[in-house]
Design an enzyme around this catalytic site. Structure first.
Site, PDB file in Angstrom:
ATOM      1  N   HIS A   1      74.207  61.096 -94.871  1.00 18.66           N
ATOM      2  CA  HIS A   1      72.785  61.000 -94.546  1.00 18.66           C
ATOM      3  C   HIS A   1      71.920  60.678 -95.751  1.00 18.66           C
ATOM      4  O   HIS A   1      70.720  60.421 -95.591  1.00 18.66           O
ATOM      5  CB  HIS A   1      72.302  62.293 -93.880  1.00 18.66           C
ATOM      6  CG  HIS A   1      71.277  62.043 -92.808  1.00 18.66           C
ATOM      7  ND1 HIS A   1      70.986  62.951 -91.817  1.00 18.66           N
ATOM      8  CD2 HIS A   1      70.462  60.978 -92.568  1.00 18.66           C
ATOM      9  CE1 HIS A   1      70.052  62.467 -91.027  1.00 18.66           C
ATOM     10  NE2 HIS A   1      69.709  61.271 -91.459  1.00 18.66           N
TER      11      HIS A   1
ATOM     12  N   ASP B   1      69.290  66.226 -86.112  1.00 15.63           N
ATOM     13  CA  ASP B   1      70.187  66.777 -87.131  1.00 15.63           C
ATOM     14  C   ASP B   1      70.343  68.280 -86.919  1.00 15.63           C
ATOM     15  O   ASP B   1      69.392  68.961 -86.522  1.00 15.63           O
ATOM     16  CB  ASP B   1      69.591  66.525 -88.528  1.00 15.63           C
ATOM     17  CG  ASP B   1      70.635  66.486 -89.633  1.00 15.63           C
ATOM     18  OD1 ASP B   1      71.584  67.281 -89.578  1.00 15.63           O
ATOM     19  OD2 ASP B   1      70.482  65.670 -90.558  1.00 15.63           O
TER      20      ASP B   1
ATOM     21  N   HIS C   1      70.772  70.021 -89.467  1.00 12.17           N
ATOM     22  CA  HIS C   1      70.205  70.479 -90.730  1.00 12.17           C
ATOM     23  C   HIS C   1      68.831  69.853 -90.956  1.00 12.17           C
ATOM     24  O   HIS C   1      68.471  68.872 -90.305  1.00 12.17           O
ATOM     25  CB  HIS C   1      71.146  70.101 -91.880  1.00 12.17           C
ATOM     26  CG  HIS C   1      72.564  70.489 -91.646  1.00 12.17           C
ATOM     27  ND1 HIS C   1      73.462  69.647 -91.013  1.00 12.17           N
ATOM     28  CD2 HIS C   1      73.241  71.628 -91.917  1.00 12.17           C
ATOM     29  CE1 HIS C   1      74.641  70.244 -90.917  1.00 12.17           C
ATOM     30  NE2 HIS C   1      74.532  71.451 -91.453  1.00 12.17           N
TER      31      HIS C   1
ATOM     32  N   ASP D   1      67.786  68.709 -94.059  1.00 19.19           N
ATOM     33  CA  ASP D   1      67.849  67.697 -95.135  1.00 19.19           C
ATOM     34  C   ASP D   1      66.559  67.689 -95.947  1.00 19.19           C
ATOM     35  O   ASP D   1      66.068  66.641 -96.374  1.00 19.19           O
ATOM     36  CB  ASP D   1      68.149  66.311 -94.571  1.00 19.19           C
ATOM     37  CG  ASP D   1      69.546  66.232 -93.960  1.00 19.19           C
ATOM     38  OD1 ASP D   1      70.322  67.176 -94.153  1.00 19.19           O
ATOM     39  OD2 ASP D   1      69.848  65.239 -93.291  1.00 19.19           O
TER      40      ASP D   1
ATOM     41  N   HIS E   1      73.017  64.394 -99.650  1.00 18.79           N
ATOM     42  CA  HIS E   1      72.812  64.179 -98.213  1.00 18.79           C
ATOM     43  C   HIS E   1      71.985  65.295 -97.582  1.00 18.79           C
ATOM     44  O   HIS E   1      71.554  65.164 -96.432  1.00 18.79           O
ATOM     45  CB  HIS E   1      74.137  63.981 -97.465  1.00 18.79           C
ATOM     46  CG  HIS E   1      74.948  65.219 -97.254  1.00 18.79           C
ATOM     47  ND1 HIS E   1      75.922  65.312 -96.275  1.00 18.79           N
ATOM     48  CD2 HIS E   1      74.954  66.424 -97.884  1.00 18.79           C
ATOM     49  CE1 HIS E   1      76.491  66.508 -96.315  1.00 18.79           C
ATOM     50  NE2 HIS E   1      75.918  67.192 -97.277  1.00 18.79           N
TER      51      HIS E   1
ATOM     52  N   ASP F   1      71.871  61.988 -87.091  1.00 20.14           N
ATOM     53  CA  ASP F   1      73.093  62.530 -87.694  1.00 20.14           C
ATOM     54  C   ASP F   1      73.975  63.023 -86.553  1.00 20.14           C
ATOM     55  O   ASP F   1      73.529  63.825 -85.717  1.00 20.14           O
ATOM     56  CB  ASP F   1      72.712  63.681 -88.632  1.00 20.14           C
ATOM     57  CG  ASP F   1      73.882  64.208 -89.446  1.00 20.14           C
ATOM     58  OD1 ASP F   1      75.004  64.256 -88.918  1.00 20.14           O
ATOM     59  OD2 ASP F   1      73.658  64.598 -90.611  1.00 20.14           O
TER      60      ASP F   1
ATOM     61  N   ASP G   1      76.128  65.156 -86.499  1.00 24.36           N
ATOM     62  CA  ASP G   1      76.324  66.600 -86.419  1.00 24.36           C
ATOM     63  C   ASP G   1      75.177  67.295 -85.686  1.00 24.36           C
ATOM     64  O   ASP G   1      75.208  68.507 -85.472  1.00 24.36           O
ATOM     65  CB  ASP G   1      76.573  67.221 -87.799  1.00 24.36           C
ATOM     66  CG  ASP G   1      75.351  67.299 -88.696  1.00 24.36           C
ATOM     67  OD1 ASP G   1      74.211  67.311 -88.209  1.00 24.36           O
ATOM     68  OD2 ASP G   1      75.541  67.375 -89.932  1.00 24.36           O
TER      69      ASP G   1
ATOM     70  N   GLU H   1      76.955  59.948 -90.648  1.00 23.81           N
ATOM     71  CA  GLU H   1      77.869  61.088 -90.769  1.00 23.81           C
ATOM     72  C   GLU H   1      79.056  61.046 -89.822  1.00 23.81           C
ATOM     73  O   GLU H   1      79.658  62.077 -89.516  1.00 23.81           O
ATOM     74  CB  GLU H   1      77.119  62.428 -90.628  1.00 23.81           C
ATOM     75  CG  GLU H   1      76.065  62.682 -91.710  1.00 23.81           C
ATOM     76  CD  GLU H   1      76.645  63.083 -93.069  1.00 23.81           C
ATOM     77  OE1 GLU H   1      77.878  63.234 -93.175  1.00 23.81           O
ATOM     78  OE2 GLU H   1      75.831  63.246 -94.015  1.00 23.81           O
TER      79      GLU H   1
END
Length: 298
Positions: A98, A121, A123, A125, A138, A225, A227, A270
């Site tokens: 990412h 995402d 996360h 980031d 990332h 992303d 994930d 990702e």
């Protein structure tokens, strides 16, 4: 939506701890992205991959692993993306980790003055060198695009900030570091965690997200992303977090974005084929891309 699509791969895994995500662009192409989009009547140009320098070991600069290489690749990407936008085409970027969002957003924001961002995402980031527990870049691209972090990341493309916090929405978050939580509260960024997705449902989340990023913007960038999806549906990612967006919820979100017709660029990142099962996650990425470009059952 712009039917002239330019695909660019970024075989980057230097922003992450786990190797293999550099093969993501190849895996997505192998899963048939070009043929799928062409079957939908889109004009597809595959511009190949950005060149990424891969040293045998990293030099850590102020808690930023592979800083030189990440900056160099993203500077290249920003130039390519800006040129695609200049030609009136839609940049579709294939990752790679990412950290490549640094270059994508830099290139798009050069042509779209008030750019909105929808960030799918697990996360945030939103780390900087001061808050990152790992030094992995990332985990920093959204912060840097907002103007927070190492000067070399912030200044990719030669200007900063690229985006404003009020024009950004994060969807699907379920793993945030302490520094990220503090930054979100301080700048007042809109975040739909998985709690909101579960409570409100994806349709309402997307309605509110689309409304939020459309108010004061001239175009919207999608940064997805893999994930962000639950590992059951997207196992081939480097930082899986259970309890994520389902496959069907992901499709609904992309379909609603297609109906809203607000996107000017997108990246899917990702995908890690080393950690995948028979290229399943790349196939999921291709299916989601087809939905965001308007593929429908009827």
């Amino acid at each position: 939506m712009n039917k002239n699509i330019s695909i660019v791969g970024v075989p980057m895994d230097l922003g992450a701890d786990r190797r293999g995500v550099d093969m993501g662009p190849s895996a997505i192409r192998y899963a048939g992205i070009v043929a799928r989009l062409e079957q939908m009547g889109l004009n597809i140009e595959d511009k190949g991959d950005i060149s990424v320098n891969r040293p045998h070991r990293y030099m850590e600069t102020e808690n930023h692993k592979y800083l030189d290489e990440v900056v160099e690749a993203n500077a290249q990407l920003a130039t390519v993306v800006s040129q695609i936008m200049q030609e009136g085409r839609f940049p579709l970027i294939l990752g790679g980790d990412h950290s490549i969002a640094l270059g994508t957003i830099a290139g798009v924001a050069q042509k779209v003055r008030d750019l909105g961002v929808i960030w799918f995402d697990a996360h945030g980031d939103l780390n900087t060198g001061e808050t990152s527990p790992s030094g992995n870049i990332h985990g920093m691209p959204l912060a840097a695009s907002l103007g927070y972090g190492h000067e070399r990341l912030v200044q990719i493309g030669g200007y900063a900030p690229k985006i404003k916090p009020e024009n950004v929405v994060i969807i699907g978050a379920r793993s945030l570091d302490e520094g990220e939580r503090e930054l979100i509260k301080r700048i007042g960024m809109k975040v739909f965690t998985m709690h909101e997705v579960d409570k409100l449902g994806m349709a309402r989340v997307m309605d509110e997200a689309i409304d939020h990023v459309s108010k004061q913007t001239q175009g919207v960038h999608l940064s997805l992303d893999l994930d962000g999806l639950d590992p059951h549906d997207a196992p081939g990612v480097g930082t899986p977090v259970i309890g994520g967006i389902s496959y069907r919820e992901g499709h609904l979100a992309m379909e609603m974005l297609a109906d809203a017709d607000i996107l000017c660029s997108a990246e899917f990142v990702e995908v890690n084929p080393i950690l995948d099962q028979r290229n399943h996650t790349a196939q999921v990425a291709v299916a989601l891309m087809s939905s965001v470009f308007g593929d429908k059952l009827l």
